[in-house]
Each structure stands twice: as structure tokens, then as C-alpha cells.
Design an enzyme around this catalytic site. Structure first.
Site, PDB file in Angstrom:
ATOM      1  N   HIS A  58      -1.236   0.631  -9.689  1.00 61.33           N
ATOM      2  CA  HIS A  58      -2.025  -0.204  -8.748  1.00 61.33           C
ATOM      3  C   HIS A  58      -2.848  -1.266  -9.501  1.00 61.33           C
ATOM      4  O   HIS A  58      -4.081  -1.270  -9.449  1.00 61.33           O
ATOM      5  CB  HIS A  58      -2.936   0.686  -7.877  1.00 61.33           C
ATOM      6  CG  HIS A  58      -3.358   0.010  -6.602  1.00 61.33           C
ATOM      7  ND1 HIS A  58      -3.623   0.679  -5.439  1.00 61.33           N
ATOM      8  CD2 HIS A  58      -3.560  -1.297  -6.310  1.00 61.33           C
ATOM      9  CE1 HIS A  58      -3.972  -0.165  -4.491  1.00 61.33           C
ATOM     10  NE2 HIS A  58      -3.940  -1.385  -4.997  1.00 61.33           N
ATOM     11  N   ARG A 114       0.856  -1.181   0.000  1.00 63.46           N
ATOM     12  CA  ARG A 114       0.000   0.000   0.000  1.00 63.46           C
ATOM     13  C   ARG A 114       0.886   1.223   0.000  1.00 63.46           C
ATOM     14  O   ARG A 114       1.970   1.212   0.605  1.00 63.46           O
ATOM     15  CB  ARG A 114      -0.820   0.073   1.303  1.00 63.46           C
ATOM     16  CG  ARG A 114      -2.169  -0.554   1.287  1.00 63.46           C
ATOM     17  CD  ARG A 114      -3.120   0.127   0.322  1.00 63.46           C
ATOM     18  NE  ARG A 114      -4.387  -0.588   0.249  1.00 63.46           N
ATOM     19  CZ  ARG A 114      -4.634  -1.609  -0.545  1.00 63.46           C
ATOM     20  NH1 ARG A 114      -3.723  -2.044  -1.387  1.00 63.46           N
ATOM     21  NH2 ARG A 114      -5.826  -2.201  -0.545  1.00 63.46           N
ATOM     22  N   GLU A 153      -1.839   8.146  -4.024  1.00 59.51           N
ATOM     23  CA  GLU A 153      -2.220   7.779  -5.390  1.00 59.51           C
ATOM     24  C   GLU A 153      -3.686   8.165  -5.638  1.00 59.51           C
ATOM     25  O   GLU A 153      -4.485   8.130  -4.705  1.00 59.51           O
ATOM     26  CB  GLU A 153      -1.995   6.281  -5.632  1.00 59.51           C
ATOM     27  CG  GLU A 153      -2.843   5.382  -4.762  1.00 59.51           C
ATOM     28  CD  GLU A 153      -2.531   3.906  -4.967  1.00 59.51           C
ATOM     29  OE1 GLU A 153      -1.366   3.498  -4.895  1.00 59.51           O
ATOM     30  OE2 GLU A 153      -3.500   3.162  -5.189  1.00 59.51           O
TER      31      GLU A 153
END
Ligand code: 8YV
Length: 329
Positions: free
Chosen positions: A286, A239, A268
Site C-alpha cells: 500500500h 482498495r 491488510e
């Protein structure tokens, strides 16, 4: 009368259709990102929400959902949800574990390979028309086979990555809150439990697979990167926030480590632009769980949870069983 749910992002039409057989839907197939205030308004008359990582379900949002019974996240991670607030309000929270393990492990391995062997950097150079001769040292990288893989966070995905390393004759060391059962260590390429610092000092390739928690914020910063070997690589499929991105950028700029493969970023999608100035990084948006089969399985898993929860059953992936006994405050 059908219960009402919000499907907070665009998802597979077949999953929308499935949910529509059970619920009255408010969908978002135009795929806007809702602010916290918008979510609060939309949840006022909903019994459930199909959420993703982009929805921040804060205590205020939970409070605004006066009849909310279930928050079903299409992700294994759930750091976008204030689970304590949901539990206190008697709202069930679920995630989508297991279905993404192998696909995410594939991608972690791919990022490690791409970083070690400078795949995207050399492709970029080729696309720029710079390839005019062979060179003995053309994009020399570091080896993956026979090297030591250090996995931080040895949950189900970490173990799946360790199993892949067998085919590459790698040694595996890992760091985890608690040591795995020896039978699981044996299946995970005889992985050896070590301290975090020993792992950082010893591994040729460091892979981060921990779930995010405030305690792990910037778990890898300047001091930790300084422990790594100069030829080592770092891969983050965990993460954003687990790594201090500014410290990593500084280390990569000075080539204190060989490279990094990054799929998750602080803030992000508005990531630190310093990454774009570096050649020794592989950057992806991601997508570690993003194969069609797996994303569909995740969406159906979130739908299964929502259908069970709103039928008054215990959903298969319940994260906060304490909520079952709570009445809405
Ligand atoms: C998801 C992820 O794609 O499952 C997770 O926790 O990080 C990814 O697999 C993303 O979170 C979608 O909500």
C-alpha cells in the site's frame, strides 16, 4: 486556550511542529495502532483527530468523542470512517484529494509495467543465483506499448493514468458510474466509455482505481476474472475488498490471466498468504502515494483541514457539508 487534538499515527516531525503551534497535541510518534476502544478513550477530551486509514472511526468512536468537531483523514479514501455517524453528530470529515493524483498514477503505471514485464519475478530469480545463461524465452512477458488499457474508476487518478498511456501508444477504455465530459475524455488519451464486462473482455491491462464502498465489495471476483483475456494483467491500486483476493489467487494459480500487480489487499496488513506462493504477482505494501513530496503534501493537507475546521471555518476538503448545520446529539 488551545483546542486539543489526537494525531493518531506517527507523522512528519515538521507537521507535528506545525500542528503544535495551533493545538494541544496528543501524538503517537511511537506509532502504535490504536484499537477502537483505545480511540474511544483518547477522543473523549479531543476537539479533533488527525487520522489515517488504520483508525476505524465507527459510530461508537464518534459517540465517545463528546466534543469532537473534526475528523481529518490523511488519505483520499475514507472508508475507515463512518461518515453518516459523523454527520449525524455534527462532526466534520475531510480527506486529502488532488495532492496524490500524479504520484499514485505513476505507481499504477509502474505496477502495470512490472507485472507485464515480470520485473520482480525475474529479480527474485537472479537474486537466487539462478542466472547462468541467456535464453530466447527468458521471462517473456506481455507488451504494454500499443496495448489496450482498461481503467475501472475514471476519477482524477484514473485520468492521470490514462494521460500517461499516451506515451506508450495505448488505447484507453474505461468504466465509470457516469461517462466523463467529452473534453475530459479527449485529455485522457481519447478514453472510450464501455460497460464493465466489455472492458474486462477487451483490455490487455486492467487497472482498478475505484473508491471502496460496500456496493463495490468483490466487484472483481471469479466471474469477472473469467471474462479477462488469458494474456491480460490486473492491477489493484484501489482498495482491498474491491477484488475477491481468494478468487484472484485461484485464477493466478491456474494462469487464467498473465499476472497481477497488487498494492492493496483484503484485511491488510494481514493479507491472504496464498499470494506469496505465486510467481505471477507483483506485491507492494500500500505505497502508491508514497513519495516524500506527496506524503508531506497529504499530511499538510490534513493539517490545513484540521486548522480550518477547529477555527470554525469551512475546511477546504469537507466531505460532509450537512454536518455544518448539525448540533451534537
Ligand atoms: C494513503 C491511500 O497512503 O489516500 C489513500 O486513500 O490509500 C493512500 O494514499 C493511505 O490511505 C494512508 O492513510
Amino acid at each position: 486556550m488551545k483546542k486539543k487534538i489526537l494525531v493518531a499515527r506517527e507523522i512528519f516531525p515538521e507537521v507535528i511542529e506545525r500542528l503544535g503551534r495551533h493545538f494541544e497535541l496528543e501524538t503517537n510518534q511511537e506509532d502504535r495502532i490504536f484499537t477502537e476502544a483505545e480511540l474511544a478513550v483518547k477522543l473523549a477530551d479531543k476537539d479533533g483527530i488527525f487520522s489515517t486509514l488504520s483508525e476505524r472511526i465507527t459510530p461508537a468512536v464518534v459517540q465517545a468523542g463528546g466534543r469532537l468537531k473534526a475528523i481529518c483523514n490523511m488519505a483520499v479514501g475514507y472508508n475507515n470512517i463512518d461518515v453518516a455517524a459523523a454527520t449525524a453528530a455534527g462532526v466534520l470529515v475531510t480527506n486529502t484529494p488532488e495532492v496524490l493524483n500524479e504520484t499514485t498514477a505513476d505507481f499504477g503505471f509502474a505496477l502495470m509495467m512490472a507485472t507485464a514485464r515480470r520485473v520482480t519475478e525475474s529479480e527474485q530469480w537472479l537474486r537466487e543465483g539462478k542466472w547462468d545463461r541467456w535464453r530466447y524465452d527468458g521471462f517473456m512477458g506481455v507488451d504494454v506499448h500499443g496495448s489496450t488499457l482498461g481503467i475501472i474508476g475514471m476519477g482524477r487518478i484514473g485520468q492521470a493514468i490514462a494521460r500517461r498511456s499516451m506515451g506508450f501508444d495505448m488505447q484507453v477504455i474505461y468504466h465509470n458510474r457516469s461517462r466523463l465530459d467529452p473534453a475530459l475524455e479527449a485529455r485522457a488519451n481519447n478514453a472510450r466509455h464501455v460497460s464493465r464486462d466489455e472492458l474486462l473482455r477487451t483490455a490487455d491491462h486492467v487497472m482498478l482505481v475505484v473508491p471502496y464502498s460496500p456496493q463495490l465489495h468483490h466487484m472483481i471476483g471469479a466471474a469477472e476474472i473469467a471474462l479477462m483475456k488469458p494474456d491480460a494483467t490486473l492491477v489493484n491500486i484501489a482498495r482491498g475488498g474491491v477484488v475477491d483476493d481468494a478468487a484472484l489467487i485461484a485464477a493466478l494459480k491456474e494462469r487464467r490471466i498473465a499476472g497481477a500487480g497488487i498494492d492493496v489487499f483484503e484485511n491488510e496488513p494481514a493479507f491472504n498468504p496464498g499470494f506469496l506462493e505465486l510467481k505471477n504477482v507483483v506485491l507492494t505494501p500500500h505505497i502508491a502515494s508514497s513519495s516524500r513530496n506527496t506524503r508531506l503534501a497529504m499530511a499538510n493537507c490534513a493539517a490545513d483541514n484540521l486548522i480550518a475546521a477547529l477555527a470554525g471555518e469551512r475546511p477546504p476538503n469537507l466531505l460532509n457539508p450537512d454536518a455544518l448545520g448539525q448540533s451534537r446529539s
